[in-house]
Design an enzyme around this catalytic site. Structure first.
Site, mmCIF file in Angstrom:
data_model
loop_
_atom_site.group_PDB
_atom_site.id
_atom_site.type_symbol
_atom_site.label_atom_id
_atom_site.label_comp_id
_atom_site.label_asym_id
_atom_site.label_seq_id
_atom_site.Cartn_x
_atom_site.Cartn_y
_atom_site.Cartn_z
ATOM 1 N N SER A 31 0.815 -1.224 0.000
ATOM 2 C CA SER A 31 0.000 0.000 0.000
ATOM 3 C C SER A 31 0.851 1.278 0.000
ATOM 4 O O SER A 31 1.789 1.412 0.777
ATOM 5 C CB SER A 31 -0.924 0.013 1.217
ATOM 6 N N LEU A 32 0.458 2.203 -0.877
ATOM 7 C CA LEU A 32 1.139 3.505 -0.925
ATOM 8 C C LEU A 32 0.358 4.540 -0.109
ATOM 9 O O LEU A 32 0.753 5.696 -0.025
ATOM 10 C CB LEU A 32 1.256 3.971 -2.378
ATOM 11 N N LYS A 82 -13.046 -4.923 1.507
ATOM 12 C CA LYS A 82 -13.864 -3.814 1.009
ATOM 13 C C LYS A 82 -15.372 -4.038 1.147
ATOM 14 O O LYS A 82 -16.122 -3.101 1.279
ATOM 15 C CB LYS A 82 -13.520 -3.535 -0.458
ATOM 16 N N ASN A 103 -14.547 1.861 0.878
ATOM 17 C CA ASN A 103 -13.090 1.825 1.037
ATOM 18 C C ASN A 103 -12.616 2.869 2.040
ATOM 19 O O ASN A 103 -11.422 3.026 2.255
ATOM 20 C CB ASN A 103 -12.369 2.011 -0.313
ATOM 21 N N GLY A 145 -13.914 -6.439 -8.999
ATOM 22 C CA GLY A 145 -14.348 -5.351 -8.116
ATOM 23 C C GLY A 145 -14.090 -3.980 -8.722
ATOM 24 O O GLY A 145 -14.941 -3.083 -8.668
HETATM 25 P P1 NAP Z 1 -9.541 -8.694 -9.575
HETATM 26 O O1 NAP Z 1 -10.944 -8.745 -9.094
HETATM 27 O O2 NAP Z 1 -8.559 -9.659 -9.051
HETATM 28 O O3 NAP Z 1 -9.447 -8.814 -11.181
HETATM 29 C C1 NAP Z 1 -10.193 -8.074 -12.051
HETATM 30 C C2 NAP Z 1 -10.651 -8.906 -13.223
HETATM 31 O O4 NAP Z 1 -9.579 -9.095 -14.130
HETATM 32 C C3 NAP Z 1 -11.125 -10.308 -12.897
HETATM 33 O O5 NAP Z 1 -12.430 -10.270 -12.429
HETATM 34 C C4 NAP Z 1 -10.971 -11.018 -14.225
HETATM 35 O O6 NAP Z 1 -12.114 -10.820 -15.057
HETATM 36 C C5 NAP Z 1 -9.785 -10.315 -14.850
HETATM 37 N N1 NAP Z 1 -8.569 -11.111 -14.713
HETATM 38 C C6 NAP Z 1 -7.968 -11.532 -13.575
HETATM 39 N N2 NAP Z 1 -6.864 -12.255 -13.854
HETATM 40 C C7 NAP Z 1 -6.782 -12.310 -15.216
HETATM 41 C C8 NAP Z 1 -5.891 -12.920 -16.117
HETATM 42 N N3 NAP Z 1 -4.846 -13.630 -15.693
HETATM 43 N N4 NAP Z 1 -6.124 -12.789 -17.450
HETATM 44 C C9 NAP Z 1 -7.189 -12.043 -17.898
HETATM 45 N N5 NAP Z 1 -8.061 -11.463 -17.073
HETATM 46 C C10 NAP Z 1 -7.862 -11.579 -15.759
HETATM 47 O O7 NAP Z 1 -8.936 -7.251 -9.281
HETATM 48 P P2 NAP Z 1 -9.649 -5.836 -8.988
HETATM 49 O O8 NAP Z 1 -9.741 -5.638 -7.544
HETATM 50 O O9 NAP Z 1 -10.861 -5.687 -9.815
HETATM 51 O O10 NAP Z 1 -8.468 -4.872 -9.508
HETATM 52 C C11 NAP Z 1 -8.077 -4.918 -10.850
HETATM 53 C C12 NAP Z 1 -6.855 -4.048 -11.137
HETATM 54 O O11 NAP Z 1 -7.148 -2.693 -10.867
HETATM 55 C C13 NAP Z 1 -5.638 -4.407 -10.300
HETATM 56 O O12 NAP Z 1 -4.503 -4.343 -11.119
HETATM 57 C C14 NAP Z 1 -5.589 -3.310 -9.258
HETATM 58 O O13 NAP Z 1 -4.275 -3.039 -8.819
HETATM 59 C C15 NAP Z 1 -6.141 -2.141 -10.047
HETATM 60 N N6 NAP Z 1 -6.768 -1.108 -9.186
HETATM 61 C C16 NAP Z 1 -6.207 0.121 -9.202
HETATM 62 C C17 NAP Z 1 -6.768 1.116 -8.427
HETATM 63 C C18 NAP Z 1 -6.151 2.496 -8.449
HETATM 64 O O14 NAP Z 1 -6.426 3.290 -7.539
HETATM 65 N N7 NAP Z 1 -5.372 2.825 -9.455
HETATM 66 C C19 NAP Z 1 -7.894 0.855 -7.634
HETATM 67 C C20 NAP Z 1 -8.453 -0.427 -7.675
HETATM 68 C C21 NAP Z 1 -7.876 -1.414 -8.455
HETATM 69 P P3 NAP Z 1 -12.722 -12.058 -15.907
HETATM 70 O O15 NAP Z 1 -12.716 -13.227 -14.964
HETATM 71 O O16 NAP Z 1 -14.080 -11.600 -16.256
HETATM 72 O O17 NAP Z 1 -11.840 -12.279 -17.081
#
Ligand code: NAP
Length: 289
Positions: A31-32, A82, A103, A145
């Site tokens: 976490s940052l 969350k 959050n 999410g």
């Molecule tokens: P998550 O639930 O683990 O993954 C998101 C979706 O990505 C999954 O539901 C899946 O969709 C797909 N996925 C997962 N692994 C995959 C793979 N190997 N190949 C292809 N698709 C894959 O994560 P999340 O919490 O939604 O977060 C997603 C990303 O957003 C992360 O990288 C996180 O660091 C980033 N994020 C950034 C911020 C920010 O403030 N910048 C905030 C929140 C999240 P399907 O099963 O439908 O394919």
């Protein structure tokens, strides 16, 4: 360097006896948030500290009791908690009720208020492109999410159509009462590109340490040309997806601004003040380097 404490270590430490904000999650080492919030607290001379607590499931009940202490001023909540704290707080904001997750916890008149600042964080960097986005179509990779927060943010910005791309589209539960939402496979999204103004990557593809990955194949890179390409990943700051987009003349947005703006919104809710944005961005860029 950010210090990570278990909840028991935190309770026994001197930090727990002083005014504090926390971020809780498990794991929490990446976490940052402590870095940016402590910098903002110091900048505004606010007498409080921000700590990261690695919260075990077994400590949740104990932690809920902690929320009523006077020294506890508020917290951020990250994976995997969350959607667990929404039932614990006394009130939630409208974004939290739509997303079903919070959050951020703030205090007001001894009541606990749940907020979702991820949606605000996502939409903030897009406001300057509103003319291109409003009324149009957006293709979003991933259905987890973060994709849900993205959907609510895009509805807010007046997008009329969202095409989610999933490895298993038949399992998607993303839908909307307000706009057209469809989930397609990685073989199908290409036929929706013509009317599309923006692509968003919400998958972890390309996230450190697997920086060579992208939701877009080399062959499809050209389809990103002249569109807005937004990657939620902030480590690395320029992902493979954004490099592909850059190569074909797209407008690119990385996940750092979303991270900072969701933090800024939490800070604003807690203190009524805003982040020194340039200073915090520089701090995070240097840390991520
Ligand atoms: P998550 O639930 O683990 O993954 C998101 C979706 O990505 C999954 O539901 C899946 O969709 C797909 N996925 C997962 N692994 C995959 C793979 N190997 N190949 C292809 N698709 C894959 O994560 P999340 O919490 O939604 O977060 C997603 C990303 O957003 C992360 O990288 C996180 O660091 C980033 N994020 C950034 C911020 C920010 O403030 N910048 C905030 C929140 C999240 P399907 O099963 O439908 O394919």
């Amino acid at each position: 360097m950010t210090m990570i404490l278990s909840f028991n270590e935190f309770k026994k430490s001197e930090y727990s006896r002083n005014p504090h904000f926390l971020v809780i999650g498990n794991p929490i080492g990446h976490s940052l948030s402590p870095l940016m919030h402590q910098a903002a607290l110091d900048f505004h001379d606010i007498n409080a500290q921000y700590h990261a607590v690695d919260l075990a499931q077994a400590d949740i009940t104990d932690f809920i009791g902690w929320l009523n202490r006077d020294e506890f001023l508020g917290c951020n909540i990250t994976i995997p908690y969350k959607n667990q704290f929404i039932k614990v707080v006394d009130h939630i904001d409208s974004y939290s009720s739509e997303a079903g997750v919070i959050n951020t916890i703030a205090k007001s008149d001894h009541k606990l208020i749940g907020h979702n600042t991820d949606i605000h964080g996502f939409t903030s960097p897009l406001l300057q492109y509103i003319d291109q986005i409003e009324g149009g179509r957006v293709i979003v990779f991933g259905t987890g999410g973060a994709a849900k927060a993205v959907k609510i943010g895009l509805e807010d910005l007046g997008v009329e159509e969202i095409i989610f791309v999933s490895r298993t589209p038949e399992k998607s539960n993303l839908n909307s009462d307000h706009i057209w939402v469809e989930t397609v496979s990685y073989d199908q999204w290409q036929s929706y590109v013509d009317e599309t103004s923006m692509f968003v990557n919400t998958t972890p593809l390309g996230m450190s340490p697997n920086i060579g990955r992208s939701p877009i194949s080399e062959f499809d890179g050209k389809l990103l040309g002249k569109k807005i390409c937004y990657d939620l990943i902030y480590n690395p700051i320029q992902t493979k997806f954004l490099k592909q987009a850059d190569e074909f003349g797209a407008i690119t947005i990385n996940g750092l601004d979303m991270l900072i703006m969701q933090g800024n919104r939490s800070f604003e809710i807690w203190t009524g003040k805003t982040f020194p944005l340039d200073r915090i961005k520089k701090l995070l860029i240097n840390t991520l380097k």
